[in-house]
Design a protein around this motif. Structure first.
Motif, short mmCIF file in Angstrom:
data_model
loop_
_atom_site.label_atom_id
_atom_site.label_comp_id
_atom_site.label_asym_id
_atom_site.label_seq_id
_atom_site.Cartn_x
_atom_site.Cartn_y
_atom_site.Cartn_z
N SER A 170 0.85 -1.18 0.00
CA SER A 170 0.00 0.00 0.00
C SER A 170 0.89 1.23 0.00
CB SER A 170 -0.92 0.02 1.23
OG SER A 170 -0.16 0.09 2.42
N LYS A 171 0.32 2.34 -0.39
CA LYS A 171 1.11 3.56 -0.50
C LYS A 171 1.54 4.10 0.86
CE LYS A 171 -0.70 4.96 -4.99
NZ LYS A 171 -1.38 6.00 -5.79
N ASP A 172 0.74 3.88 1.90
CA ASP A 172 1.16 4.36 3.22
C ASP A 172 2.37 3.57 3.72
OD1 ASP A 172 -0.68 2.18 3.39
OD2 ASP A 172 -0.92 2.54 5.53
N ARG A 173 2.39 2.27 3.48
CA ARG A 173 3.56 1.47 3.87
C ARG A 173 4.78 1.86 3.05
NH1 ARG A 173 1.28 -4.70 4.97
NH2 ARG A 173 -0.46 -4.08 6.32
N ASP A 198 -5.15 6.33 -2.71
CA ASP A 198 -4.22 7.27 -2.08
C ASP A 198 -4.60 7.60 -0.63
OD1 ASP A 198 -2.61 7.77 -4.44
OD2 ASP A 198 -4.35 8.84 -5.23
N PRO A 200 -4.95 5.88 2.24
CA PRO A 200 -4.09 5.46 3.35
C PRO A 200 -2.83 6.33 3.48
CG PRO A 200 -4.89 3.55 2.17
CD PRO A 200 -5.27 4.74 1.35
N ALA A 201 -2.24 6.71 2.34
CA ALA A 201 -1.05 7.55 2.38
C ALA A 201 -1.39 8.97 2.84
CB ALA A 201 -0.38 7.59 1.01
N HIS A 204 -1.85 8.79 6.54
CA HIS A 204 -0.55 8.61 7.19
C HIS A 204 0.19 9.93 7.31
CE1 HIS A 204 3.31 6.66 8.14
NE2 HIS A 204 3.85 7.47 7.24
#
Length: 240
Positions: A170-173, A198, A200-201, A204
């Protein structure tokens, strides 16, 4: 959730790291992934940001790295592709060690697409219904059935599409990993994106006290908002 929408404040390139989605954020969404029009000013702008942030500028996209390099051959900076499954710190080098073998998933999507457009990716496949919006329910049912057949893969909603990709990326990770080492480490994060993929990012970055910017409409964890990719490019060009 609903919240007051604000234009992002200008930030210092000396203290922030600039991380950006691509489709819908820097370029307008097109009917097909290869149908996008990339502004001539985009690569020079990204390279300017790269220089002014001492290398702490990156693209973070659901597209694969090779496609992004093809659309931006002059851009010299890092690219995180496939929602975090691929990483390229410079042109010509791509690390895909985070991706499982997705060939069976891709074959199944092709077999069951029934005329819906299939976009192959190194990490899975996307089932698009933008050209046939009346088949939205059919696309969702098909995508859910395919994802359920492959342990280790999950389903993600995108703009008029459903994407099947590996769990755990995922983009946050990807953002969190990026900021563990220089030149991103120690800088304040900025991320801009336009899609549910987008969020989750954006959440974050907002939680970390950075600048999270949603492009276009829709509920978002981002406190800041710009209407179009053109607005985003103009805002980026104003930074110093």
């Amino acid at each position: 959730m609903e919240q007051d929408i604000m234009r992002p404040p200008l930030v210092s390139l000396a203290t922030h790291a600039i991380c950006l989605d691509f489709d819908g954020t820097l370029v307008d969404i097109a009917a097909t992934p290869d149908g996008i029009e990339v502004p001539e000013t985009l690569a020079p702008l990204l390279n300017h940001l790269l220089a002014e942030t001492d290398g702490a500028t990156a693209l973070i996209s659901g597209r694969d790295v090779a496609a992004l390099r093809r659309h931006l051959p002059e851009y010299k900076g890092p690219i995180i592709g496939s929602h975090g499954g691929e990483r390229s710190d410079a042109p010509g080098r791509i690390d895909t060690s985070g991706l499982p073998d997705a060939r069976a998933v891709i074959a199944e999507v092709h077999a069951l697409a029934a005329g819906l457009r299939v976009e192959e990716k190194p990490h899975g496949a996307v089932l698009h219904y933008r050209a046939e919006p009346d088949r939205a329910d059919e696309a969702e049912t098909t995508a859910r059935a395919i994802a359920a057949r492959f342990p280790g893969f999950t389903l993600q909603r995108a703009k008029m599409a459903w994407e099947i990709h590996p769990e755990g990326i995922s983009k946050d990770r990807a953002l969190a990993t990026l900021f563990e080492s220089p030149p991103f480490q120690g800088r304040l994060p900025l991320f801009a994106g336009d899609d549910t993929t987008d969020e989750p990012a954006l959440a974050h970055v907002a939680q970390k006290g950075g600048i999270a910017i949603r492009i276009g409409g829709g509920d978002s964890a981002a406190p800041y908002h710009l209407e179009t990719p053109s607005d985003m490019l103009s805002w980026l060009a104003s930074l110093s």
